[in-house]
Design a protein around this motif. Structure first.
Motif, PDB file in Angstrom:
ATOM      1  N   GLY A 109       0.839  -0.935   0.138  1.00 15.04           N
ATOM      2  CA  GLY A 109      -0.090  -0.119   0.066  1.00 15.04           C
ATOM      3  C   GLY A 109       0.814   1.194  -0.182  1.00 15.04           C
ATOM      4  O   GLY A 109       2.146   1.018  -0.180  1.00 15.04           O
ATOM      5  N   SER A 110       0.186   2.393  -0.208  1.00 15.90           N
ATOM      6  CA  SER A 110       0.958   3.592   0.038  1.00 15.90           C
ATOM      7  C   SER A 110       1.720   3.744   1.513  1.00 15.90           C
ATOM      8  O   SER A 110       1.237   3.197   2.443  1.00 15.90           O
ATOM      9  N   ASP A 111       3.015   4.232   1.342  1.00 13.21           N
ATOM     10  CA  ASP A 111       3.654   4.394   2.505  1.00 13.21           C
ATOM     11  C   ASP A 111       3.203   5.451   3.378  1.00 13.21           C
ATOM     12  O   ASP A 111       2.545   6.391   3.000  1.00 13.21           O
ATOM     13  N   ILE A 138       9.312   0.365  -2.342  1.00 13.50           N
ATOM     14  CA  ILE A 138       9.466  -0.004  -3.859  1.00 13.50           C
ATOM     15  C   ILE A 138       8.427   1.051  -4.763  1.00 13.50           C
ATOM     16  O   ILE A 138       8.006   1.934  -4.128  1.00 13.50           O
ATOM     17  N   GLY A 139       8.591   0.869  -6.083  1.00 17.93           N
ATOM     18  CA  GLY A 139       7.754   1.790  -6.671  1.00 17.93           C
ATOM     19  C   GLY A 139       8.728   3.172  -7.257  1.00 17.93           C
ATOM     20  O   GLY A 139       9.948   2.895  -7.274  1.00 17.93           O
ATOM     21  N   THR A 140       7.970   4.210  -7.521  1.00 15.37           N
ATOM     22  CA  THR A 140       8.909   5.381  -7.859  1.00 15.37           C
ATOM     23  C   THR A 140       8.627   6.371  -6.750  1.00 15.37           C
ATOM     24  O   THR A 140       8.082   6.255  -5.706  1.00 15.37           O
ATOM     25  N   VAL A 145       5.420   2.411  -2.860  1.00 17.92           N
ATOM     26  CA  VAL A 145       4.710   1.410  -2.599  1.00 17.92           C
ATOM     27  C   VAL A 145       5.510   0.858  -1.212  1.00 17.92           C
ATOM     28  O   VAL A 145       6.569   0.487  -1.394  1.00 17.92           O
ATOM     29  N   TYR A 146       4.629   0.793  -0.155  1.00 15.17           N
ATOM     30  CA  TYR A 146       5.378  -0.047   0.948  1.00 15.17           C
ATOM     31  C   TYR A 146       4.933  -1.461   0.923  1.00 15.17           C
ATOM     32  O   TYR A 146       3.698  -1.764   0.837  1.00 15.17           O
TER      33      TYR A 146
END
Length: 188
Positions: A109-111, A138-140, A145-146
């Motif tokens: 999910g969102s950090d 991860i992600g950008t 993304v957590y």
């Protein structure tokens, strides 16, 4: 582990932390080898730009943790490492296989603050034993993304489906994806 009687051995948990660079494992292993320690168990990982290790080591008695720390002093200064040691009691040394069914819990999910706390608190309240936990971002940079991955041993009377149900409220509150699946331990 060697065949020496366990009660004739002193056991220590040794932790090593420092900025990641090549040679930390080799330097740590070298110090322990020169001391005559046996590495019985170990784990290491990168956390951000930091490298961390924890090792369970043994040495024939008499031996002291101050000797371990003294021997590490030069390597720690040279490589910018923090080294700690803790004497272990016999009950802390013996491997205890987790009881109950093992499961893997994945959270994406969102950090945001509180993800680890909320998930682990829910499990702890139901006596679920966390045996391994890892997190990554991860992600950008624009859309991080957590990811939280944990392995847990379920107490008698709790099934994988129960864990899914108990985490459902948190899933909705934190707006994260949570999956729970049974895992089979690898036996050697």
């Amino acid at each position: 582990m060697s065949t020496k009687k366990t009660d004739s051995l002193a056991h220590y948990a040794v932790t090593v932390v420092g900025k990641d660079r090549p040679g930390i494992v080799a330097a740590t292993a070298g110090v322990l080898y020169r001391l005559g320690c046996n590495v019985e168990d170990s784990s290491s990982t990168m956390l951000g730009g930091e490298f961390s290790m924890i090792l369970i080591v043994s040495h024939e008695k008499p031996f002291s943790k101050s000797r371990i720390l003294e021997e590490f002093r030069g390597v720690a200064e040279e490589m910018g490492l923090t080294v700690a040691a803790r004497t272990l009691s016999p009950d802390e040394v013996a491997y205890q296989a987790p009881g109950g069914e093992l499961c893997m819990v994945s959270v994406y999910g969102s950090d945001r603050p509180g993800i680890i706390y909320r998930v682990t608190k829910e499990l702890a309240e139901r006596k679920v034993n966390i045996t391994d936990l890892n997190t990554k971002l991860i992600g950008t940079k624009e859309e991080p993304v957590y990811v939280l991955m944990l392995e847990a041993a379920l107490p008698e009377g709790i099934a994988v489906e129960d864990v899914t149900a108990m985490l459902d409220k948190i899933k909705k509150e934190l707006n994260v994806e949570i999956s729970v699946r049974s895992i089979t331990p690898v036996s050697l």
